[in-house]
Design a protein around this motif. Sequence first.
Motif, short mmCIF file in Angstrom:
data_model
loop_
_atom_site.label_atom_id
_atom_site.label_comp_id
_atom_site.label_asym_id
_atom_site.label_seq_id
_atom_site.Cartn_x
_atom_site.Cartn_y
_atom_site.Cartn_z
N UNK A 43 0.92 -1.70 -0.02
CA UNK A 43 0.32 -0.38 0.01
C UNK A 43 1.20 1.33 -0.16
N UNK A 44 1.80 1.27 0.55
CA UNK A 44 2.69 2.25 0.56
C UNK A 44 3.59 2.73 -0.55
N UNK A 45 3.77 1.48 -1.15
CA UNK A 45 4.64 2.35 -2.30
C UNK A 45 3.68 1.92 -3.11
N UNK A 46 2.64 1.71 -3.49
CA UNK A 46 1.33 2.36 -4.92
C UNK A 46 0.93 3.76 -3.90
N UNK A 47 0.66 4.05 -2.28
CA UNK A 47 0.19 5.75 -1.85
C UNK A 47 1.68 6.60 -3.20
N UNK A 48 2.89 6.17 -2.68
CA UNK A 48 3.76 6.78 -3.52
C UNK A 48 4.44 7.25 -5.11
N UNK A 49 3.66 5.13 -5.85
CA UNK A 49 3.72 5.99 -6.81
C UNK A 49 2.85 6.31 -7.57
N UNK A 50 1.05 6.64 -6.96
CA UNK A 50 0.45 7.19 -7.70
C UNK A 50 0.24 8.51 -7.35
N UNK A 51 1.50 8.90 -6.02
CA UNK A 51 1.46 10.38 -6.17
C UNK A 51 2.71 11.02 -7.24
N UNK A 52 3.77 10.04 -7.54
CA UNK A 52 4.98 10.57 -8.79
C UNK A 52 4.19 10.23 -9.80
N UNK A 53 3.30 9.16 -9.92
CA UNK A 53 2.35 9.47 -11.62
C UNK A 53 1.70 10.90 -12.02
N UNK A 54 1.07 11.17 -10.69
CA UNK A 54 0.19 12.89 -10.59
C UNK A 54 1.20 13.45 -11.16
N UNK A 55 2.19 13.41 -11.12
CA UNK A 55 2.92 14.76 -11.12
C UNK A 55 3.24 14.52 -12.79
N UNK A 56 3.91 13.68 -13.11
CA UNK A 56 4.66 13.40 -14.63
C UNK A 56 2.82 13.54 -15.58
N UNK A 57 1.73 13.47 -14.49
CA UNK A 57 0.60 13.60 -15.83
C UNK A 57 0.48 14.76 -16.12
N UNK A 58 0.76 16.04 -15.21
CA UNK A 58 0.69 16.82 -14.87
C UNK A 58 1.98 17.64 -16.04
N UNK A 59 3.18 17.32 -15.74
CA UNK A 59 3.84 17.70 -16.43
C UNK A 59 3.91 17.05 -18.35
N UNK A 60 3.49 16.00 -17.99
CA UNK A 60 2.95 15.43 -20.03
C UNK A 60 2.23 15.93 -20.36
N UNK A 61 0.65 16.55 -19.81
CA UNK A 61 -0.01 17.58 -20.22
C UNK A 61 0.31 19.11 -20.41
N UNK A 62 0.59 19.84 -18.99
CA UNK A 62 1.99 20.87 -19.93
C UNK A 62 2.69 21.22 -20.72
N UNK A 63 3.54 19.92 -21.47
CA UNK A 63 4.16 19.81 -22.39
C UNK A 63 3.64 19.74 -23.73
N UNK A 64 2.91 18.30 -23.62
CA UNK A 64 1.59 17.88 -25.08
C UNK A 64 0.43 18.66 -25.29
N UNK A 65 -0.18 19.25 -24.24
CA UNK A 65 -1.30 19.72 -24.79
C UNK A 65 -2.35 19.12 -23.81
N UNK A 66 -3.62 19.76 -23.61
CA UNK A 66 -4.53 19.66 -22.49
C UNK A 66 -5.39 18.46 -23.18
N UNK A 67 -5.74 18.87 -24.54
CA UNK A 67 -6.07 17.46 -25.42
C UNK A 67 -5.54 16.18 -25.75
N UNK A 68 -4.87 15.34 -24.74
CA UNK A 68 -3.93 14.33 -25.08
C UNK A 68 -4.36 13.84 -23.99
N UNK A 69 -5.48 13.19 -23.38
CA UNK A 69 -6.31 12.73 -21.79
C UNK A 69 -6.91 11.37 -22.60
N UNK A 70 -7.40 11.46 -24.26
CA UNK A 70 -7.28 10.15 -24.91
C UNK A 70 -6.44 9.38 -25.30
N UNK A 71 -5.35 9.75 -24.87
CA UNK A 71 -3.97 8.95 -25.24
C UNK A 71 -3.48 8.27 -24.23
#
Length: 242
Positions: free
Chosen positions: A80-108
């Motif tokens: 559960x601890x690993x999942x918790x921190x992995x989920x937080x890290x994924x959220x940061x990567x998602x933010x960076x992805x949308x910031x770089x490639x635009x807000x309309x790529x959520x389907x991809x």
Amino acid sequence: MAFAYAIPMAVHIIFRSGGMVVNMLLGWLVDRKKYSLLQVTSVLLVSAGVVTSTLSAQDQKSAAVANAPASTYAVGIIILTIALFSSGAMGIFQERTFRKYGRDVWHESLFFSHLLSLPLFILHYKDISLQASAANATPKVWVGVSQDIGLWLPSFYIGLALNVLTQLICINGVNRLTARVSSLSVSLILVVRKAISLIISVVVINHDAGSLWLWIGASWVLIGTVGYTYGGIQGALKKKKE
């Protein structure tokens, strides 16, 4: 996987509600984000509210959970601890992805996050096979548009189909939201969703008025949500003025 290591549902919900705190911590450490005192207090209040509500509403532990050795429980906590921190890290990567490639790529993003996860199920093919056999053994029900047009299906798949449908709607909404707001805001909404689900489970499904602590926890969630939203609006107005 944590449920296979004697983790009670209450502990699981409490851990998942800690995602907001982890998300805020990682945002501060990795992305150097700044949060107001009101936002920090609100996040802690929402997390405390979910923990309080969950503990007040939890059922008695099952025999399997109660009799599990400490080492088994510890493995579940580590997962559960690993999942918790992995989920937080994924959220940061998602933010960076949308910031770089635009807000309309959520389907991809939604497509690839699921596609690339599929091979991991090979590691659990034995468990999946056993679960499928158990599902096929459930009593069959008639599913069709009339007495002549339809087929008999194991009753398990009716609930599964409804689960998949609601998950599809939910995960689409979450990914669309992720492309629009910060990962911390998404975490906040998901935690509020857990609190609402808990109240529905206790009050609507189990026909229980709920304890005083359940409603105290729910009120903390509500106050914390309003506080965080207000803090975010104030921060946006301040940036706009600057």
